[in-house]
Design a protein around this motif. Structure first.
Motif, PDB file in Angstrom:
ATOM      1  N   ALA A  25      -2.418  -2.764   6.049  1.00  0.00           N
ATOM      2  CA  ALA A  25      -3.120  -1.936   5.061  1.00  0.00           C
ATOM      3  C   ALA A  25      -3.143  -2.627   3.704  1.00  0.00           C
ATOM      4  CB  ALA A  25      -2.445  -0.573   4.961  1.00  0.00           C
ATOM      5  N   ARG A  67      -9.032   0.997  -8.162  1.00  0.00           N
ATOM      6  CA  ARG A  67      -7.956   0.929  -7.184  1.00  0.00           C
ATOM      7  C   ARG A  67      -6.972   2.093  -7.308  1.00  0.00           C
ATOM      8  NH1 ARG A  67      -7.564  -4.326  -4.907  1.00  0.00           N
ATOM      9  NH2 ARG A  67      -9.729  -4.797  -4.513  1.00  0.00           N
ATOM     10  N   ASP A  74     -16.115   1.367  -0.504  1.00  0.00           N
ATOM     11  CA  ASP A  74     -15.522   1.804  -1.769  1.00  0.00           C
ATOM     12  C   ASP A  74     -15.036   0.643  -2.627  1.00  0.00           C
ATOM     13  OD1 ASP A  74     -13.453   0.958  -0.261  1.00  0.00           O
ATOM     14  OD2 ASP A  74     -12.289   2.794  -0.371  1.00  0.00           O
ATOM     15  N   SER A 113       0.819  -1.208   0.000  1.00  0.00           N
ATOM     16  CA  SER A 113       0.000   0.000   0.000  1.00  0.00           C
ATOM     17  C   SER A 113       0.850   1.253   0.000  1.00  0.00           C
ATOM     18  CB  SER A 113      -0.887   0.031   1.247  1.00  0.00           C
ATOM     19  OG  SER A 113      -2.016  -0.745   1.045  1.00  0.00           O
ATOM     20  N   PHE A 114       1.933   1.238   0.797  1.00  0.00           N
ATOM     21  CA  PHE A 114       2.763   2.442   0.949  1.00  0.00           C
ATOM     22  C   PHE A 114       4.208   2.089   0.590  1.00  0.00           C
ATOM     23  CE2 PHE A 114      -0.543   2.565   4.322  1.00  0.00           C
ATOM     24  CZ  PHE A 114      -1.312   3.595   3.801  1.00  0.00           C
ATOM     25  N   TYR A 162     -10.012   6.020  -3.628  1.00  0.00           N
ATOM     26  CA  TYR A 162      -9.662   4.730  -3.041  1.00  0.00           C
ATOM     27  C   TYR A 162      -8.367   4.844  -2.238  1.00  0.00           C
ATOM     28  CZ  TYR A 162      -9.394  -0.304  -2.535  1.00  0.00           C
ATOM     29  OH  TYR A 162      -9.360  -1.566  -2.006  1.00  0.00           O
ATOM     30  N   LYS A 163      -7.403   5.546  -2.827  1.00  0.00           N
ATOM     31  CA  LYS A 163      -6.123   5.693  -2.135  1.00  0.00           C
ATOM     32  C   LYS A 163      -6.280   6.523  -0.877  1.00  0.00           C
ATOM     33  CE  LYS A 163      -3.003   5.046  -5.955  1.00  0.00           C
ATOM     34  NZ  LYS A 163      -2.213   5.719  -6.971  1.00  0.00           N
ATOM     35  N   ARG A 194      -6.584  -3.715   1.819  1.00  0.00           N
ATOM     36  CA  ARG A 194      -6.988  -2.815   0.735  1.00  0.00           C
ATOM     37  C   ARG A 194      -6.601  -3.264  -0.656  1.00  0.00           C
ATOM     38  NH1 ARG A 194     -10.661   0.635   1.574  1.00  0.00           N
ATOM     39  NH2 ARG A 194      -9.736   2.028   0.047  1.00  0.00           N
ATOM     40  N   ASN A 224      -8.764   6.554   1.146  1.00  0.00           N
ATOM     41  CA  ASN A 224      -9.242   5.689   2.224  1.00  0.00           C
ATOM     42  C   ASN A 224      -8.135   4.784   2.745  1.00  0.00           C
ATOM     43  OD1 ASN A 224     -11.834   6.711   2.299  1.00  0.00           O
ATOM     44  ND2 ASN A 224     -12.524   5.377   0.643  1.00  0.00           N
ATOM     45  N   THR A 225      -7.241   4.343   1.848  1.00  0.00           N
ATOM     46  CA  THR A 225      -6.105   3.533   2.289  1.00  0.00           C
ATOM     47  C   THR A 225      -5.188   4.355   3.195  1.00  0.00           C
ATOM     48  OG1 THR A 225      -6.224   2.345   0.212  1.00  0.00           O
ATOM     49  CG2 THR A 225      -4.216   2.085   1.493  1.00  0.00           C
TER      50      THR A 225
END
Lengths: 619, 255
Positions: free
Chosen positions: A247, B70, B65, A178-179, B75-76, A251, B78-79
């Motif tokens: 995360a 993606r 969402d 994610s990051f 969307y990002k 996600r 919320n991440t």
């Protein structure tokens, strides 16, 4: 050579040295101006060393450039989402945002750290081969023993991060974590932490063991502070890595991958990450408090000032007990992940195995005081902690039951990864069975601080993580490199290491039961342990030789290994459905999960289906 | 909440602030008159719940969402929110560890501190949270001037809090004999306020960056994650103080 010298790693090391020096000089200058003593036994004074170490660690990360995108964001500049890595080996020495590169960086760092920790073990194991002191002084012995502990622990933590980083995004069908920048940052704080830990050798060492209990740690040489600082810095890697992983799994899962259709390893990774995200803060806090006690005389753990040394043990074990589940859960997850592939049968009781990982992680938060039965804490705390500890055996038993039932009537193949899987189960079983006697108050009062505990602990660590780690390296090596590791050398590695290791730990338990204390440099020859210790030392050297064979295999396979770009192990997992090595952003064609992950041997069952129609029907 | 107009959001922020102020006053009164720890704990939990819901908007974590692309900003976003909240969860364990240590070391006693000063800095921090909320709401509704006024007010109050704790409270305590090295009580007082002040300081730096970027027009009502993150972080620091204030100043008998 030029590429090496201009790499982020070398730049970071240089910055760390400069930062360390400037920080130390800054404090020394202030002390000089204030009329305090500017120099001390190790040239700089303790506050100067500590402040310098902090500045140095931050400088390292800044020097590598792992934070430069964040600085740009703070200035209001946009940066591209992805950054292309140069081809070839130098991307592994530079800041990369690709989770696969970071995963390999972590794994190699872990192997290096574990080798260093292993060398420390060999040094003091040699000393123990015979009663009396031959090659080490008491302080040196304590330092090597303590460093062996903490370097191995950090090494395994880094190894866990490596395997999770490499596998998780691939298994869930994500193109990255994610990051990605946070991911790179989490890796790049590890090298300065490792240097801090090793710098203890030059600064008088430390003699507390990796637990760092005050009051001893409040009095040990300056090296103690470097140990605390190193662990705190490495802790940030663990915390942020866990954050990123949770995360990512929440996600970034591909279409159709519901909670109970994730590969089982993902459950283990999530359980581990919950612990690293939260509990790690407590060891950092406990260590900071001792650091401040040493620097400013703050009496948290000093009874003369109304402090409480037992408080340190509570804070410390609140992390450090769950920490062993951080090591073990991914290892057990790998075992559950690999076993169905090699017995060609569905994993028995998927949901129960998934829940058992979470169960171990959550119960693990409630057991810490079983390390303190003899510490003088309130006696009424002993029995509840005894029961909560014994409770851990339940979810762990679920896992064993699942493995046995999965093996049952399977068509077992035994290439090297499977050997390590089975070896891991056997060794971990020994570690598991030697656990309840330590958890039970009545027997622990005898076993506490003996070699029995050392034997138990090494069995859980080897069975719980080291064996599965080797299994994972042998198994996913073709995925990462497109080449296969040598089977013969792999089998020699296994058949040399396993018996030697079992001899070592069983004898540890034996001498422990007979009254051998842990963390001591010497023992009375009248106790009759000399022969046992000699055998243990020989077994230790055999393990070292087997590791050398493994490293040789790693190198040779990388250079001249047999090419293997296909589905080497006939797996259903998505990452094996595309050619090795993996493309930069993982899957060029996205896939969807349409079935159960471990239905090996069931005709017609499909796990993933790619958008172009390709699917995993291997059975 | 997103669709409501600015005045309504402002009014809601004001009402919540009044609630928090009244609860703080009540807390002080309870401590002086009754000294019931359970009551103090209940009041603190209610205050934290109000801040987390109305100022930190924790419910936004529950945004549905799955249908979004993606790679879309939404969307990002919320991440990122999830990532920030996970970080705060982790940070909670630091403060939780300090909180528990305080009770382990001191039990139901407390160091002798200046009550008026404690109440003042607490009010300053609370007021800063109010302005922070106002700044974020202004940004959401495209009111850049209101945003800048809100941020500047928050920053001034934040610096005021730091000055109050580090510049007045610490020297006062040292004069009164509560020093870091004199006793475990002094040590834990300085550790708790110090760790909190460190977080306030990082919040001040964070807000300054947001102020600079905001005044250059980088944020828009649709895209202002930096502002939202700074706001959530700032309110979190307030949440910590909501527990630390009674733990240090109100609970227990004087040593």
């Amino acid at each position: 050579m030029k590429k090496f010298l201009t790499s982020a790693l070398v730049r970071g090391l240089l910055w760390q040295a400069i930062g360390w020096l400037l920080g130390a000089l800054f404090v020394t200058g202030i002390r000089f101006l204030m009329g305090m003593n500017p120099f001390d036994q190790f040239f700089f004074t303790e506050p100067a060393w500590v402040f310098g170490a902090l500045v140095g660690a931050i400088s390292f990360v800044a020097g590598t450039g792992a934070m430069s995108d964040w600085f740009k964001w703070a200035k209001g500049e946009e940066t591209p989402e992805h950054r292309e890595d140069p081809p070839g080996w130098e991307k592994y020495l530079n800041v990369s945002l690709d989770h696969k590169v970071i995963g390999i960086q972590y794994t190699v760092t872990a192997l290096i750290l574990m080798c260093i920790g292993g060398v420390f073990a060999m040094i003091f194991r040699t000393e123990l081969a015979h009663s009396g002191l031959q090659i080490l002084t008491l302080q040196e012995y304590n330092t090597f023993m303590s460093l062996h502990g903490i370097v191995m622990i950090v090494g395994i933590l880094v190894g866990v991060a490596g395997v999770m980083n490499y596998l998780v995004p691939m298994m869930i069908g994500a193109d990255d974590m994610s990051f990605p920048r946070l991911n790179a940052f989490s890796f790049w704080v590890v090298p300065p932490a490792a240097i801090l830990l090793l710098s203890t050798l030059a600064l008088g060492g430390f003699d507390t063991g990796w637990t760092g209990y005050p009051p001893l740690s409040a009095r040990a040489p300056v090296g103690m502070q470097m140990f605390f600082m190193g662990v705190a810095v490495a802790g940030w890697s663990s915390i942020l890595g866990g954050l990123n992983l949770i995360a990512t799994v929440l996600r970034m899962r591909t279409k159709g991958m519901t909670a109970f259709r994730m590969p089982i390893f993902i459950w283990a990774a999530i359980a581990t990450s919950i612990i690293t995200l939260t509990a790690t803060q407590l060891i950092g806090l406990a260590f900071q408090m001792v650091m401040f006690q040493r620097l400013l005389g703050m009496g948290f753990f000093d009874p003369a000032k109304g402090g409480n040394p037992i408080l340190f043990q509570h804070l410390f074990w609140f992390y450090s007990h769950p920490a062993v589940y951080v090591f073990v859960l991914p290892g057990l997850g790998l075992i559950s992940e690999l076993m169905p592939v090699f017995v060609r049968k569905p994993l028995f009781g998927y949901r129960f195995v998934a829940m058992s990982s979470l169960g171990i992680a959550l119960v693990g938060f409630l057991v810490w005081a079983h390390h303190m039965f003899t510490s003088g804490m309130n006696e009424y705390l002993r029995v509840p902690f005894m029961y909560s500890t014994l409770l851990v055996a339940v979810p762990t038993g679920v896992k064993f039951f699942s493995w046995v039932a999965t093996l049952w009537k399977g068509k077992v193949e035994t290439p090297t990864p499977m050997l390590f899987v089975v070896g891991g189960i056997v060794v971990f079983l020994l570690g598991g069975l030697s656990g309840p006697p330590n958890a039970t108050v009545a027997t622990d009062l005898h076993l506490h601080d003996t070699y029995w505990i050392v034997g138990h602990f090494h069995d859980t660590m080897f069975g719980g993580y080291v064996f599965p780690f080797f299994a994972a390296i042998y198994y996913w090596f073709p995925k990462a490199t497109g080449k296969r590791m040598n089977e013969t050398l792999g089998k020699i590695h296994f058949w040399l290491m396993t018996p030697a290791f079992l001899t070592l730990t069983l004898l540890m338990m034996r001498v422990g039961l007979l009254g051998m204390r842990r963390r001591v440099a010497d023992y009375d020859p009248a106790l009759g342990f000399d022969n046992y210790h000699l055998i243990m030392t020989i077994a230790g050297y055999l393990i070292a030789i087997s590791i050398a064979i493994f490293l040789y295999n790693l190198y040779m396979s990388l250079k001249h290994g047999e090419t293997a770009t296909g589905n080497v192990w006939n797996s259903r997992s998505p990452e094996w459905q595309v050619p090795s090595p993996m493309p930069v952003h993982n899957y060029d064609i996205p896939f969807e999960v349409v079935g159960e992950p471990y239905d090996y041997g069931l005709p017609g069952s499909v796990y993933v289906r790619f958008a172009d129609g390709g699917q995993s029907t291997k059975h | 909440m997103e669709h409501s107009n600015k005045t309504e959001v402002f009014r809601q922020g004001m009402i919540i602030f009044i609630f928090l102020a009244v609860l703080t006053a009540l807390e002080f009164f309870v401590a002086v008159a009754v000294g019931a720890v359970v009551l103090l704990a209940i009041i603190a939990v209610v205050k934290v719940a109000l801040v987390m819901y109305y100022y930190m908007h924790i419910y936004k974590l529950n945004t549905k969402d799955e249908q979004l692309d993606r790679h879309s900003y939404e969307y990002k976003l919320n991440t990122r929110r999830l990532g920030l909240w996970l970080f705060l969860l982790s940070d909670t364990f630091v403060f939780g560890g300090l909180f528990v240590s305080r009770f382990n070391l001191l039990g139901l006693t407390r160091p002798d501190l200046n009550q008026l000063l404690g109440l003042t800095v607490t009010s300053v921090l609370l007021l800063s949270s109010f302005f922070m909320n106002r700044a974020e709401a202004s940004m959401e509704h495209g009111d850049r001037k209101g945003f800048i006024i809100g941020i500047v007010a928050t920053l001034i109050l934040g610096v005021g809090f730091l000055a109050g704790v580090l510049g007045v409270e610490w020297p006062n305590a040292i004069r009164a004999g509560v020093t870091p090295s004199a006793s475990a009580a002094g040590a834990i007082f300085f550790m708790m306020t110090g760790m909190h002040a460190f977080h306030v300081l990082t919040g001040v730096i964070f807000l300054s960056i947001v102020l600079r970027n905001g005044s250059r027009g980088i944020y828009s009502p649709e895209k202002h994650w930096g502002v939202e993150a700074a706001a959530i972080y700032w309110h979190f620091v307030d949440v910590v103080w909501i527990f630390f204030y009674p733990a240090l100043y109100l609970i227990g008998k004087l040593i």
